[in-house]
Design an enzyme around this catalytic site. Structure first.
Site, mmCIF file in Angstrom:
data_model
loop_
_atom_site.group_PDB
_atom_site.id
_atom_site.type_symbol
_atom_site.label_atom_id
_atom_site.label_comp_id
_atom_site.label_asym_id
_atom_site.label_seq_id
_atom_site.Cartn_x
_atom_site.Cartn_y
_atom_site.Cartn_z
ATOM 1 C CD GLU A 153 -9.694 -31.547 -22.927
ATOM 2 O OE1 GLU A 153 -8.907 -30.655 -22.585
ATOM 3 O OE2 GLU A 153 -10.379 -32.198 -22.109
ATOM 4 C CG ASN A 209 -7.843 -42.894 -22.040
ATOM 5 O OD1 ASN A 209 -7.536 -42.759 -23.223
ATOM 6 N ND2 ASN A 209 -8.767 -42.154 -21.461
ATOM 7 C CB CYS A 261 -8.763 -38.612 -20.112
ATOM 8 S SG CYS A 261 -10.256 -37.782 -20.699
#
Ligand SMILES: NC(=O)c1ccc[n+]([C@@H]2O[C@H](COP(=O)([O-])OP(=O)(O)OC[C@H]3O[C@@H](n4cnc5c(N)ncnc54)[C@H](O)[C@@H]3O)[C@@H](O)[C@H]2O)c1
Length: 438
Positions: A153, A209, A261
């Site tokens: 983002e 991640n 996330c």
């Protein structure tokens, strides 16, 4: 190609728009009628740099449309991307209820040759589960693939259009070819198109991640140690980053990771491990370290007031979980606001893009400033939580004039402690000894 994107949030809207911009005919489907109505009017429900212009250009030429009508979206689609949310459930595992609802609602309308692609971050085995469920619902073997999204983002358009890699998980070469063809315009600089099994592809997203989150929690832990050892985390960061085995990426300490996330993906990977009888010691530590780090600023502020926050006037700069987005999901600023309000402080907040989202949660429990400087009027301290560009070079003299006391708790290490000392500020940062104003 004719494409349907199911779920028109941060990922689905960017995916649909970028695929339309490369010449495909894209229909974005969502159950949120209000969101679709706004998009049909040309309003963008989220803040993402560059998105508005790209949506306008592609809707104007009819390549990008928005609908709540499942039949219209799915019936003619050659590729169906699934981009609905997969939030954490109570035990940390990903909640796939939205995804299964989509599968149930689209099954009857799918073209027999359509490729169904998971863009949502889904636990390992979800593609296999979708294959099984569609076999039951349609009576035939459907073509299902995994294609985890790696956009960030704030830089989502650039990330989608110039990915450092595209990962796909497929069971057959022809499905890989469909996706290779779709992504070819974005991989013209020879960045890799990586083909693997759906299980490896699903795992890849979580591991990426989790590793990034690990780096953040590790740096935060050693930053806190630096503070107590009179070492400076920025010097240490420079000292280790030049080691080519380590590098500089993701070594900045701060107030913990947030967003939709990292927190949920670390927990979901840990839940997968537990489900298989393993103890995810590192993942648990990464998550716990992050929760503690999100409280660091609040603790320092409370300590500076002798533990009594009641009635203290505190300004916060930055509410989004990172700059260049309006997303406040799991944002460290929310933890700080909670701590300050629990202590009955009077909190004034400012963020360039996330004010509406915060106001929707806190209403009149906070004071909302229309600019960064006004938030400081009468403040007894400032907490900096998000490193928006606007905050890097403020007018420090104006700041000092407006504040009741020139005290800054900087969760992002934006300024030089020596410089702040010279300017008369008391300056607390992360991983460095505080300086007391002259
Ligand atoms: N946000 C990110 O930066 C990012 C990056 C990579 C991957 N992801 C993953 O992508 C997925 C989506 O994330 P997001 O941030 O875009 O979520 P989001 O919450 O912004 O958007 C999800 C959208 O799905 C819609 N939806 C829910 N149920 C639906 C249904 N039955 N039919 C149609 N639409 C439905 C919602 O109304 C919403 O608009 C998640 O799995 C997330 O982990 C997110």
């Amino acid at each position: 190609m004719r494409i349907a994107v199911v779920g028109t949030g941060y990922v689905g809207l960017v995916t649909g728009t970028c695929l339309a911009d490369s010449g495909n005919r894209v229909t974005c489907l969502d159950i949120n009628a209000d969101k679709i109505a706004r998009l049909q009017k040309g309003e963008i429900p989220i803040y993402e740099p560059g998105l508005q212009g790209l949506v306008a250009r592609n809707t104007a030429v009819g390549r990008l449309v928005f609908t709540t009508d499942t039949v219209a979206a799915i019936g003619s689609a050659e590729i169906v991307f699934l981009a609905v949310g997969t939030p954490p459930s109570a035990d940390g595992a990903a909640d796939l209820s939205a995804l299964w609802k989509v599968i149930d609602s689209i099954a009857a309308h799918l073209d027999p040759l359509a490729v169904i692609v998971t863009k949502s971050t889904v636990p390992v085995g979800t593609c296999a589960g979708i294959e099984k469920r569609l076999l039951v619902l349609t009576g035939r073997a459907c073509r299902v693939a995994s294609n985890p999204e790696v956009l960030k983002e704030g830089a989502a358009i650039e990330d989608f259009q110039k990915p450092d890699r595209v990962v796909v998980g497929v069971r057959s070469a022809d499905v890989a070819d469909v996706l290779r063809n779709l992504y070819a315009p974005f991989l013209r600089t020879e960045n890799p198109f990586l083909v693997m099994s759906p299980e490896s592809s699903e795992m890849t997203k979580y591991v990426a991640n989790a590793l990034l989150a690990t780096k953040i929690s590790f740096m935060n832990e050693v930053a806190n140690l630096c503070e107590r050892m009179e070492a400076d985390i920025d010097d240490v960061r420079r000292g280790i980053g030049h080691d080519s085995r380590i590098g500089f990426a993701f070594l900045f300490p701060g107030v913990g990771y947030g967003g939709s996330c990292f927190p949920k993906d670390v927990q979901a990977l840990a839940a997968m491990a537990r489900d298989k009888g393993l103890v995810p010691r590192m993942l648990n530590a990464v998550h716990e370290t992050n929760i503690l780090q999100k409280h660091i600023l609040g603790q320092k502020i409370a300590a500076s007031f002798g533990g009594h926050l009641a009635g203290r006037k505190i300004a916060i700069w930055g509410l989004a979980f990172k700059p260049r987005t309006d997303d406040i999901r799991d944002a460290p600023a929310i933890d700080l606001i909670e701590q300050l309000l629990a202590g009955a402080a009077q909190v004034t907040v400012y963020d360039p893009e996330a004010m509406a989202n915060v106001r929707a949660i806190y209403g009149n429990r906070l004071i909302y400033s229309t600019c960064a400087m006004d938030a400081l009027n009468g403040a007894e301290c400032l907490a900096i939580v998000t490193e928006w560009g606007d905050f890097h070079h403020p007018d420090f003299d104006d700041m000092a004039r407006r504040m009741a006391a020139p005290v800054i708790f900087d969760g992002r290490n934006l300024y030089s402690p020596a410089d702040m000392h010279a300017r008369g500020f008391t300056y607390h940062s992360i991983g460095k000894s505080p300086v007391i104003g002259s």
